[in-house]
Write a protein that holds these residues in place. Structure first.
Motif, PDB file in Angstrom:
ATOM      1  N   GLN A  84       1.003  -1.153  -0.051  1.00  0.00           N
ATOM      2  CA  GLN A  84      -0.070  -0.261  -0.140  1.00  0.00           C
ATOM      3  C   GLN A  84       0.800   1.357  -0.118  1.00  0.00           C
ATOM      4  N   LEU A  85       1.957   1.326   0.858  1.00  0.00           N
ATOM      5  CA  LEU A  85       2.766   2.469   0.952  1.00  0.00           C
ATOM      6  C   LEU A  85       3.741   2.820  -0.181  1.00  0.00           C
ATOM      7  N   LYS A  86       4.433   1.677  -0.738  1.00  0.00           N
ATOM      8  CA  LYS A  86       5.184   1.576  -1.764  1.00  0.00           C
ATOM      9  C   LYS A  86       5.044   0.931  -3.191  1.00  0.00           C
ATOM     10  N   PRO A  87       3.855   0.755  -3.824  1.00  0.00           N
ATOM     11  CA  PRO A  87       3.504  -0.034  -4.793  1.00  0.00           C
ATOM     12  C   PRO A  87       4.271   0.216  -5.983  1.00  0.00           C
ATOM     13  N   GLU A  88       4.710   1.254  -6.447  1.00  0.00           N
ATOM     14  CA  GLU A  88       5.786   0.993  -7.483  1.00  0.00           C
ATOM     15  C   GLU A  88       7.256   0.681  -7.299  1.00  0.00           C
ATOM     16  N   GLU A  89       7.466   0.848  -5.945  1.00  0.00           N
ATOM     17  CA  GLU A  89       8.744   0.278  -5.625  1.00  0.00           C
ATOM     18  C   GLU A  89       8.754  -1.238  -5.555  1.00  0.00           C
ATOM     19  N   LEU A  90       7.606  -1.893  -5.148  1.00  0.00           N
ATOM     20  CA  LEU A  90       7.564  -3.382  -5.235  1.00  0.00           C
ATOM     21  C   LEU A  90       7.244  -4.010  -6.607  1.00  0.00           C
ATOM     22  N   ALA A  91       6.583  -3.134  -7.255  1.00  0.00           N
ATOM     23  CA  ALA A  91       6.310  -3.763  -8.654  1.00  0.00           C
ATOM     24  C   ALA A  91       7.605  -3.511  -9.614  1.00  0.00           C
ATOM     25  N   ALA A  92       8.694  -2.691  -9.031  1.00  0.00           N
ATOM     26  CA  ALA A  92       9.726  -2.813  -9.897  1.00  0.00           C
ATOM     27  C   ALA A  92      10.800  -3.783  -9.523  1.00  0.00           C
ATOM     28  N   VAL A  93      10.574  -4.715  -8.344  1.00  0.00           N
ATOM     29  CA  VAL A  93      11.237  -5.778  -7.934  1.00  0.00           C
ATOM     30  C   VAL A  93      11.195  -7.008  -9.014  1.00  0.00           C
ATOM     31  N   ASP A  94      12.397  -7.334  -9.332  1.00  0.00           N
ATOM     32  CA  ASP A  94      12.264  -8.484 -10.383  1.00  0.00           C
ATOM     33  C   ASP A  94      11.613  -9.649  -9.980  1.00  0.00           C
ATOM     34  N   GLY A  95      10.686  -9.955 -10.867  1.00  0.00           N
ATOM     35  CA  GLY A  95       9.750 -11.387 -10.593  1.00  0.00           C
ATOM     36  C   GLY A  95       8.717 -10.877 -10.237  1.00  0.00           C
ATOM     37  N   VAL A  96       8.213  -9.699  -9.555  1.00  0.00           N
ATOM     38  CA  VAL A  96       6.847  -9.509  -8.899  1.00  0.00           C
ATOM     39  C   VAL A  96       6.222  -9.008 -10.255  1.00  0.00           C
ATOM     40  N   ASP A  97       4.807  -9.543 -10.333  1.00  0.00           N
ATOM     41  CA  ASP A  97       3.907  -9.574 -11.271  1.00  0.00           C
ATOM     42  C   ASP A  97       2.533  -8.675 -10.916  1.00  0.00           C
ATOM     43  N   LEU A  98       2.214  -8.705  -9.643  1.00  0.00           N
ATOM     44  CA  LEU A  98       0.885  -7.777  -9.238  1.00  0.00           C
ATOM     45  C   LEU A  98       1.119  -7.465  -7.676  1.00  0.00           C
ATOM     46  N   VAL A  99       0.714  -6.059  -7.576  1.00  0.00           N
ATOM     47  CA  VAL A  99       0.878  -5.450  -6.342  1.00  0.00           C
ATOM     48  C   VAL A  99      -0.540  -4.997  -6.042  1.00  0.00           C
ATOM     49  N   LEU A 100      -1.235  -5.216  -4.741  1.00  0.00           N
ATOM     50  CA  LEU A 100      -2.383  -5.042  -4.457  1.00  0.00           C
ATOM     51  C   LEU A 100      -2.295  -4.227  -3.066  1.00  0.00           C
ATOM     52  N   GLY A 101      -3.070  -3.257  -2.978  1.00  0.00           N
ATOM     53  CA  GLY A 101      -3.254  -2.236  -1.770  1.00  0.00           C
ATOM     54  C   GLY A 101      -4.151  -2.817  -0.749  1.00  0.00           C
ATOM     55  N   ALA A 102      -4.510  -1.932   0.143  1.00  0.00           N
ATOM     56  CA  ALA A 102      -5.094  -2.096   1.301  1.00  0.00           C
ATOM     57  C   ALA A 102      -6.778  -2.624   1.177  1.00  0.00           C
ATOM     58  N   THR A 103      -7.191  -2.041  -0.071  1.00  0.00           N
ATOM     59  CA  THR A 103      -8.634  -2.547  -0.124  1.00  0.00           C
ATOM     60  C   THR A 103      -8.697  -3.714  -1.124  1.00  0.00           C
ATOM     61  N   GLU A 104      -7.531  -3.680  -1.895  1.00  0.00           N
ATOM     62  CA  GLU A 104      -7.833  -4.940  -3.165  1.00  0.00           C
ATOM     63  C   GLU A 104      -7.116  -6.404  -2.600  1.00  0.00           C
TER      64      GLU A 104
END
Length: 444
Positions: A84-104
């Motif tokens: 939720q706090l740093k979605p773009e940062e996590l999305a940029a990690v090699d291998g990550v396909d989906l990042v979902l925040g607090a409501t999702e």
């Protein structure tokens, strides 16, 4: 049925995260997925993230690496606080396909239609103000005790904390839902339930930012105490200003609530508590501990404390050290302050050098060892009840007494998930306590 997709979960952080991972795993189950251990090859890896410390951020990258080693074609989803706090940062990690925040995060199965790998993680995160609804959760099947979520979010504005940014406003489950979840847990032969949330003492605020308390935390505790089939209830962490004397007195005479409190202090210096915007001073903390000791002399009292907060001088730290040293507490959870983006404390003057933070942390960890030892020694010779866990650790089975003394005895599979009356006899080299059984074990 051979083509069932396999899903594995990894949880970073707190008991609340464990309860939510477990609920999300059951949703996958309902959708026809097959849950496997994280150490196994899976089609989907779901990582429930934490952002409380810098370390949790680093751990996330290591966990993704581990998943990719097991199956480099696997679909990796990140959920939780850091997501939720740093979605773009996590999305940029090699291998990550989906990042979902607090409501999702609770709707994750809706997002997993196509399991093909993405070049860049797809982000679905909300403005945190949208996280105003409540999703009940509990963990089951993962261990001998269950974590039952009763509350989420926080309205406090502590200057070091990102949790309100990650989880939104304080909101609670309806009392009847909590009781229903507790009944479901007890029906699964689980002996102990740990109540969890972000700020559980604030229990009772309804959904959609309704600030009115439908019920109080005391109402919740009293209602849970009456649920048939629950043998032990444990309160996880509760703010000192919200732990009322009535609750302490009720626990002391309760059928199921155990004499164990975990109460965050964060600093023993009033100057630092004010800078942290905590909602109490150290005198309130002393009152709470004294009250517990008055009605439950054998209770276990755990304390959270932060070292190295901006502006913490040697004098402030020693104030904390002496305050804790003189207090009749049982153990400490020591956190080294780390700067978090978008918090007031990150811009405060008086930054404490990393080596000083580390030294202070080491001193308090040493104090914790001393406190736990003294607490265990005070319990020797007493009769207690132990809930045994399921792991065989080097030929021993471990468990915890109602007042959170860790015990061990030679491995016996018949003891797993049973409550036994025992006498505490001596402290072992590894710090756990040996025991004698009061009743002879039933032979197989």
């Amino acid at each position: 049925m051979e083509n069932k997709k396999k899903v594995a979960f990894y949880t970073l952080g707190c008991k609340l995260n464990f309860s939510e991972t477990s609920t999300i795993a059951r949703n996958f189950n309902d959708e026809g997925f097959d849950r496997v251990d994280f150490e196994e090859v899976a089609d989907i890896y779901v990582i429930n993230t934490c952002s409380v410390t810098e370390n949790a951020d680093k751990q996330f990258k290591q966990v993704v690496k581990k998943a990719m080693k097991l199956n480099d074609k696997a679909f990796v989803a990140a959920i939780g606080c850091y997501a939720q706090l740093k979605p773009e940062e996590l999305a940029a990690v090699d291998g990550v396909d989906l990042v979902l925040g607090a409501t999702e995060k609770f709707k994750i199965t809706d997002y997993i239609n196509d399991l093909s790998k993405n070049d860049m993680g797809e982000v679905h995160s909300c403005e945190i103000a949208e996280a105003d609804f409540y999703v009940g959760s509990y963990s089951i099947g993962d261990r001998t005790r269950a974590f039952l979520k009763v509350q989420d979010g926080c309205d406090y504005k502590c200057t070091y904390c990102t949790i309100p940014l990650a989880r939104g406003i304080s909101r609670s489950d309806a009392l009847e839902n909590v009781l229903q979840n507790a009944k479901e847990i007890s029906a699964q032969n689980i002996r102990e339930i740990v109540l969890t949330g972000v700020n559980i003492g604030d229990y009772g605020k309804g959904e959609f930012g309704n600030k009115k308390h439908e019920h109080t935390f005391l109402d919740l505790v009293q209602a849970l105490d009456k649920v048939e089939g629950i043998e032990r209830l444990r309160i996880s962490s509760i703010e000192p200003n919200l732990l009322k004397n009535e609750t302490i007195e009720f626990v002391s005479q309760s059928r199921t609530f155990v004499p164990h409190f975990h109460i965050p202090l964060q600093s023993g210096s009033n100057d630092i508590l004010k800078a942290m915007k905590r909602r109490y001073l150290r005198e309130v903390y002393t009152e709470r501990v004294n009250k517990i000791r008055e009605v439950m002399p054998h209770a276990c009292i755990g304390v959270d404390v932060i070292v190295g907060f901006p502006g913490e001088t040697d004098e402030h730290f020693l104030e904390t050290y002496h305050f804790l040293n003189e207090m009749d507490i049982s153990y400490l959870h020591v956190f080294t302050y780390s700067e978090r983006d978008n918090t007031e404390a990150a811009d405060m003057p008086g930054v404490v050098p990393a080596n000083v933070r580390a030294k202070r942390s080491k001193m308090l960890r040493g104090l914790s060892v001393k406190k736990r030892r003294a607490f265990y020694e005070s319990q020797l010779g007493s009769n207690r009840t132990v809930l045994f866990e399921s792991e065989n650790k080097e030929g021993y089975i471990h468990g915890f007494t109602e007042n959170y003394v860790k015990v061990k005895t030679p491995w016996n599979p018949e003891l797993v998930n049973t409550l036994q009356d025992i006498k505490l006899t001596k402290i072992d080299e590894d710090g756990s306590v040996r025991l004698e059984f009061i009743h002879k074990l039933v032979e197989a």
